[in-house]
Design an enzyme around this catalytic site. Sequence first.
Site, PDB file in Angstrom:
ATOM      1  N   HIS A   1       1.606  -0.873  -2.803  1.00  0.00           N
ATOM      2  CA  HIS A   1       2.650  -1.750  -3.340  1.00  0.00           C
ATOM      3  C   HIS A   1       3.727  -0.847  -3.926  1.00  0.00           C
ATOM      4  O   HIS A   1       3.419   0.218  -4.458  1.00  0.00           O
ATOM      5  CB  HIS A   1       2.085  -2.654  -4.438  1.00  0.00           C
ATOM      6  CG  HIS A   1       1.283  -3.821  -3.909  1.00  0.00           C
ATOM      7  ND1 HIS A   1       0.646  -4.719  -4.735  1.00  0.00           N
ATOM      8  CD2 HIS A   1       1.044  -4.229  -2.642  1.00  0.00           C
ATOM      9  CE1 HIS A   1       0.045  -5.647  -3.989  1.00  0.00           C
ATOM     10  NE2 HIS A   1       0.255  -5.360  -2.714  1.00  0.00           N
TER      11      HIS A   1
ATOM     12  N   GLU B   1       6.260   0.838   2.084  1.00  0.00           N
ATOM     13  CA  GLU B   1       4.833   0.639   1.928  1.00  0.00           C
ATOM     14  C   GLU B   1       4.074   1.393   3.005  1.00  0.00           C
ATOM     15  O   GLU B   1       4.581   1.655   4.083  1.00  0.00           O
ATOM     16  CB  GLU B   1       4.497  -0.843   2.013  1.00  0.00           C
ATOM     17  CG  GLU B   1       5.202  -1.606   0.913  1.00  0.00           C
ATOM     18  CD  GLU B   1       4.467  -2.860   0.544  1.00  0.00           C
ATOM     19  OE1 GLU B   1       3.456  -3.168   1.189  1.00  0.00           O
ATOM     20  OE2 GLU B   1       4.915  -3.505  -0.403  1.00  0.00           O
TER      21      GLU B   1
ATOM     22  N   HIS C   1      -3.449  -0.610   1.500  1.00  0.00           N
ATOM     23  CA  HIS C   1      -1.986  -0.622   1.552  1.00  0.00           C
ATOM     24  C   HIS C   1      -1.434  -0.377   0.163  1.00  0.00           C
ATOM     25  O   HIS C   1      -2.134  -0.534  -0.835  1.00  0.00           O
ATOM     26  CB  HIS C   1      -1.429  -1.897   2.203  1.00  0.00           C
ATOM     27  CG  HIS C   1      -1.515  -3.141   1.370  1.00  0.00           C
ATOM     28  ND1 HIS C   1      -2.636  -3.906   1.299  1.00  0.00           N
ATOM     29  CD2 HIS C   1      -0.579  -3.762   0.601  1.00  0.00           C
ATOM     30  CE1 HIS C   1      -2.408  -4.966   0.514  1.00  0.00           C
ATOM     31  NE2 HIS C   1      -1.171  -4.902   0.068  1.00  0.00           N
TER      32      HIS C   1
ATOM     33  N   ASP D   1      -2.108 -10.950   1.301  1.00  0.00           N
ATOM     34  CA  ASP D   1      -3.179  -9.949   1.160  1.00  0.00           C
ATOM     35  C   ASP D   1      -4.546 -10.629   1.209  1.00  0.00           C
ATOM     36  O   ASP D   1      -5.475 -10.158   1.875  1.00  0.00           O
ATOM     37  CB  ASP D   1      -3.060  -9.209  -0.176  1.00  0.00           C
ATOM     38  CG  ASP D   1      -1.865  -8.270  -0.228  1.00  0.00           C
ATOM     39  OD1 ASP D   1      -1.286  -7.983   0.829  1.00  0.00           O
ATOM     40  OD2 ASP D   1      -1.523  -7.842  -1.342  1.00  0.00           O
TER      41      ASP D   1
END
Length: 128
Positions: free
Chosen positions: A69, A22, A67, A80
């Site tokens: 996934h 990630e 970010h 999150d």
Amino acid sequence: MKIAKDTLSFILETSKSSAPREFAGMLSATRDVITEVVIVPGTESSEESAVMQLFMLPNIHTVGTVHSHPSANRRPSTEDLELFDRKGNYHIIVGAPYDMSSWTCYNNKGEPISLEVIDYEFAEDENW
Ligand code: ZN
């Protein structure tokens, strides 16, 4: 709020090249346009640790977070949502296959919001 197309491209390319690890970063804006991503160093490969890296950052001036996934699922996790509530109002989650249509922006409540993609002239481009 808007995002510069070049900045979005950078986010998508970095997410793609990081996969299956990630990628996480903080978003900075110039007036009402997101123009910069500050990458979080040493982002680990699990969802939870990518988010933890963002949590541990000092409160530098930021409008939100980004970010990736590792899957096509771009729904925010419980972690999150906690992050979104604490680090700004614009939060981008990128999912596979990391193209122009595989990202979603959420507000600090985790609700999808629209983010206009614009052609933004960066100062460095003025020397052409
Ligand atoms: Zn996540």
